[in-house]
Design an enzyme around this catalytic site. Structure first.
Site, mmCIF file in Angstrom:
data_model
loop_
_atom_site.group_PDB
_atom_site.id
_atom_site.type_symbol
_atom_site.label_atom_id
_atom_site.label_comp_id
_atom_site.label_asym_id
_atom_site.label_seq_id
_atom_site.Cartn_x
_atom_site.Cartn_y
_atom_site.Cartn_z
ATOM 1 N N ASN A 40 15.425 -7.955 27.060
ATOM 2 C CA ASN A 40 14.069 -7.457 26.847
ATOM 3 C C ASN A 40 14.051 -5.938 26.714
ATOM 4 O OD1 ASN A 40 12.841 -9.882 26.666
ATOM 5 N ND2 ASN A 40 11.862 -9.843 28.665
ATOM 6 N N CYS A 66 6.061 -9.051 30.007
ATOM 7 C CA CYS A 66 7.514 -8.975 30.184
ATOM 8 C C CYS A 66 8.114 -7.595 29.920
ATOM 9 C CB CYS A 66 8.192 -10.002 29.286
ATOM 10 S SG CYS A 66 7.738 -11.678 29.734
ATOM 11 N N LYS A 109 7.336 -4.710 32.406
ATOM 12 C CA LYS A 109 7.859 -4.967 33.751
ATOM 13 C C LYS A 109 9.387 -4.980 33.768
ATOM 14 C CE LYS A 109 6.909 -8.863 35.638
ATOM 15 N NZ LYS A 109 5.958 -9.886 36.053
HETATM 16 C C1 UDX Z 1 9.241 -11.090 25.201
HETATM 17 C C2 UDX Z 1 10.590 -11.500 24.590
HETATM 18 O O1 UDX Z 1 10.491 -11.470 23.152
HETATM 19 C C3 UDX Z 1 10.997 -12.877 25.084
HETATM 20 O O2 UDX Z 1 12.307 -13.185 24.590
HETATM 21 C C4 UDX Z 1 11.011 -12.877 26.601
HETATM 22 O O3 UDX Z 1 11.338 -14.145 27.114
HETATM 23 C C5 UDX Z 1 9.656 -12.457 27.140
HETATM 24 O O4 UDX Z 1 9.326 -11.172 26.614
HETATM 25 P P1 UDX Z 1 6.675 -11.603 24.716
HETATM 26 O O5 UDX Z 1 6.363 -10.609 25.769
HETATM 27 O O6 UDX Z 1 5.975 -12.910 24.740
HETATM 28 O O7 UDX Z 1 8.236 -11.962 24.703
HETATM 29 O O8 UDX Z 1 6.319 -10.937 23.316
HETATM 30 P P2 UDX Z 1 7.113 -10.334 22.064
HETATM 31 O O9 UDX Z 1 6.828 -11.151 20.886
HETATM 32 O O10 UDX Z 1 8.505 -10.052 22.345
HETATM 33 O O11 UDX Z 1 6.322 -8.968 21.866
HETATM 34 C C6 UDX Z 1 6.265 -7.999 22.901
HETATM 35 C C7 UDX Z 1 5.476 -6.802 22.441
HETATM 36 O O12 UDX Z 1 6.169 -6.072 21.452
HETATM 37 C C8 UDX Z 1 4.114 -7.128 21.839
HETATM 38 O O13 UDX Z 1 3.167 -6.225 22.344
HETATM 39 C C9 UDX Z 1 4.312 -6.934 20.352
HETATM 40 O O14 UDX Z 1 3.125 -6.571 19.694
HETATM 41 C C10 UDX Z 1 5.332 -5.822 20.332
HETATM 42 N N1 UDX Z 1 6.183 -5.783 19.118
HETATM 43 C C11 UDX Z 1 7.084 -6.774 18.887
HETATM 44 C C12 UDX Z 1 6.127 -4.685 18.284
HETATM 45 O O15 UDX Z 1 5.336 -3.763 18.492
HETATM 46 N N2 UDX Z 1 6.985 -4.636 17.213
HETATM 47 C C13 UDX Z 1 7.885 -5.602 16.956
HETATM 48 O O16 UDX Z 1 8.641 -5.455 15.986
HETATM 49 C C14 UDX Z 1 7.938 -6.721 17.815
#
Ligand code: UDX
Length: 463
Positions: free
Chosen positions: A241, A293, A296
């Site tokens: 992460n 996630c 944190k």
């Molecule tokens: C994340 C991990 O991807 C996952 O593998 C883990 O188990 C839990 O944490 P999640 O928090 O559900 O998952 O969301 P994710 O899709 O990863 O996006 C996290 C944040 O990054 C979001 O706010 C999203 O908008 C942002 N993001 C993501 C970007 O700004 N740019 C990107 O290219 C990808």
């Protein structure tokens, strides 16, 4: 035929319920154990208590088949369970670290009720070293119990929980006990075999564009199963992460430079991510990362490194870039509005990302609040997160129940969370409803040429 082990999943959140529903569909007898009677009641009625694409169908099938048994009682579930997955929450403490109270409480409770030979699998994301502490607490709670402890980090993302759990890149199983690890491996092999027989297009209904590509081609041809040491598995999760968060912050940092030199961040990242060693995913610049996630896990990694006397400047920089993005976008809005000191600003999207009602550490909520604090009249709307967002929003922010009501009379519209509804909205109609003509695309997902043709002025992040 060897009898399938009976499973209990402690905690029915995104991770727990998704895992429970899948395992029940695979053919396991699964107890979904939670202390919240409201959640258990909803699951009993064949539904998830949160929005997650495709999950309701799986829960319903699990309930109808009798394989999925929602329960409030450790005494009902644990004594007959061979494998117990811990998927309980680790809420933030004031200092940003994880509160492990539920991790320890559920482990103790499981130990008190377990039969000998139980395998206790930690799926919740916990700081490195927690496993050893949990083992000690379980031994203390029931000194006579023979059990094995396994760390099995979860990698699913909200909004695509089901798809991710059925299309795992890798499964990481960390334990001192190889026989227990092998038994857990067999459970995952069953999920992989089950997944191969599914029609994935049926479940690949995701709002995020960066997920669409993976979803349409079936993300992973083969799932690797890695058996590791206990602490390695724990470190894999937070490091994964942290690296993804780092990638996004890197893209955002380069996006600022792209703005300054007049290049287009999407083109730049297509070029950079085109190198298979780097990869294009999680290189989408914009308002930055939030959710339950990344923030944190990154602060957890920094904290454990500090405790162990290890410098982690790379991660503190990632946090700083992320924190700065909200102000960066707010300043863009200010410049776009030229001399207008106070304006009506429509903020489209409040969840931390599309496809979920979750607003934890949402950059969009932070942006709405910052704009309100700067004296603007903010009109916000989210297709799923209005309810969850309201208590987190500044009192002056008005929440609307549709895109078109939120943009009415606005001088500026900001795309804060890239829900498909906004991208495919009728922007001609939006233009007519607005007072002004400024669009700030804080996720770089709108069609710039089309908007300019309609008569908008367009600002993206790094383009
Ligand atoms: C994340 C991990 O991807 C996952 O593998 C883990 O188990 C839990 O944490 P999640 O928090 O559900 O998952 O969301 P994710 O899709 O990863 O996006 C996290 C944040 O990054 C979001 O706010 C999203 O908008 C942002 N993001 C993501 C970007 O700004 N740019 C990107 O290219 C990808």
């Amino acid at each position: 035929m060897v009898k399938k082990p009976t499973i209990t999943i402690v905690g029915s959140g995104y991770v727990g319920l998704t895992t429970a529903a899948i395992l029940a569909n695979v053919g396991y007898k699964v107890f979904a154990l939670d202390t919240d009677s409201k959640k258990i009641e909803i699951i009993k009625n064949g539904k998830a208590h949160f929005f997650e694409s495709g999950l309701d169908q799986f829960v319903k099938k699990g309930i109808d088949s009798g394989n999925l048994i929602p329960t409030l009682s450790y005494k009902e579930a644990i004594p007959e369970s061979d494998v117990v997955f811990s998927c309980v929450g680790t809420p933030d403490k004031n200092d940003g670290s994880s509160n492990l109270e539920y991790i320890f409480a559920s482990a103790r409770e499981a130990a008190k009720n377990a039969k000998n030979g139980m395998i206790y699998v930690q799926k919740s994301t916990v700081p490195v070293g927690t496993g050893r502490e949990v083992i000690k607490k379980m031994c203390r709670a029931n000194p006579k119990l023979e059990f094995s402890y396994v760390s099995n980090p979860e990698f699913l993302a909200e909004g695509s929980a089901l798809f991710d759990s059925l299309n795992m890149d890798r499964v990481v199983i960390g334990s001192d006990d190889r026989a227990a690890a092998n038994k857990v491996e067999k459970v995952f092999q069953d999920i992989i075999d089950f997944s191969k027989k599914l029609d994935h297009k049926k479940y690949a209904d995701y709002a995020r564009f960066y997920c669409d590509k993976a979803a349409s081609k079936k993300a992973v041809p083969e799932t690797a199963i890695l058996l590791t040491a206990l602490e390695s598995a724990e470190l894999v999760k937070v490091s994964s992460n942290a690296f993804l968060a780092l990638k996004i912050s890197f893209a955002n940092n380069i996006a600022k430079l792209a703005d300054a030199v007049g290049s287009d961040i999407s083109e730049v990242m297509d070029g950079v991510g085109g190198d298979h060693r780097i990869d294009r995913s999680f290189f989408y610049a914009g308002l930055g990362w939030g959710g339950g996630c990344f923030p944190k896990d990154v602060s957890g990694l920094i904290a454990i490194a500090e405790k162990k006397g290890v410098d982690m400047p790379i991660m503190t920089a990632a946090v700083d870039v992320n924190t700065g993005m909200v102000e960066y976008v707010a300043d863009k809005i200010k410049r776009s509005l030229k001399s207008r000191k106070r304006a009506v600003i429509a903020v489209l999207g409040l969840s931390f990302k599309p496809g979920t009602s979750d607003i934890r550490r949402s950059q969009s909520v932070k942006l709405a609040n910052l704009l309100a604090n700067r004296g603007h009249w903010v009109q916000a709307y989210d297709p799923k997160a209005n309810g969850e967002a309201k208590p987190a929003l500044d009192k002056s922010v008005q929440v609307f129940d549709s895109t078109y009501s939120a943009v009415a009379g606005a001088h500026c519209v900001v795309l804060a969370t890239e829900w498909k509804d906004f991208i495919t909205a009728d922007w001609k109609k939006i233009k007519k409803l607005m007072k002004g003509k400024v669009v700030v695309d804080a996720r770089n997902k709108l069609d710039e040429d089309e908007l300019k043709k309609i008569g908008f002025t367009y600002e993206g992040v790094g383009r």
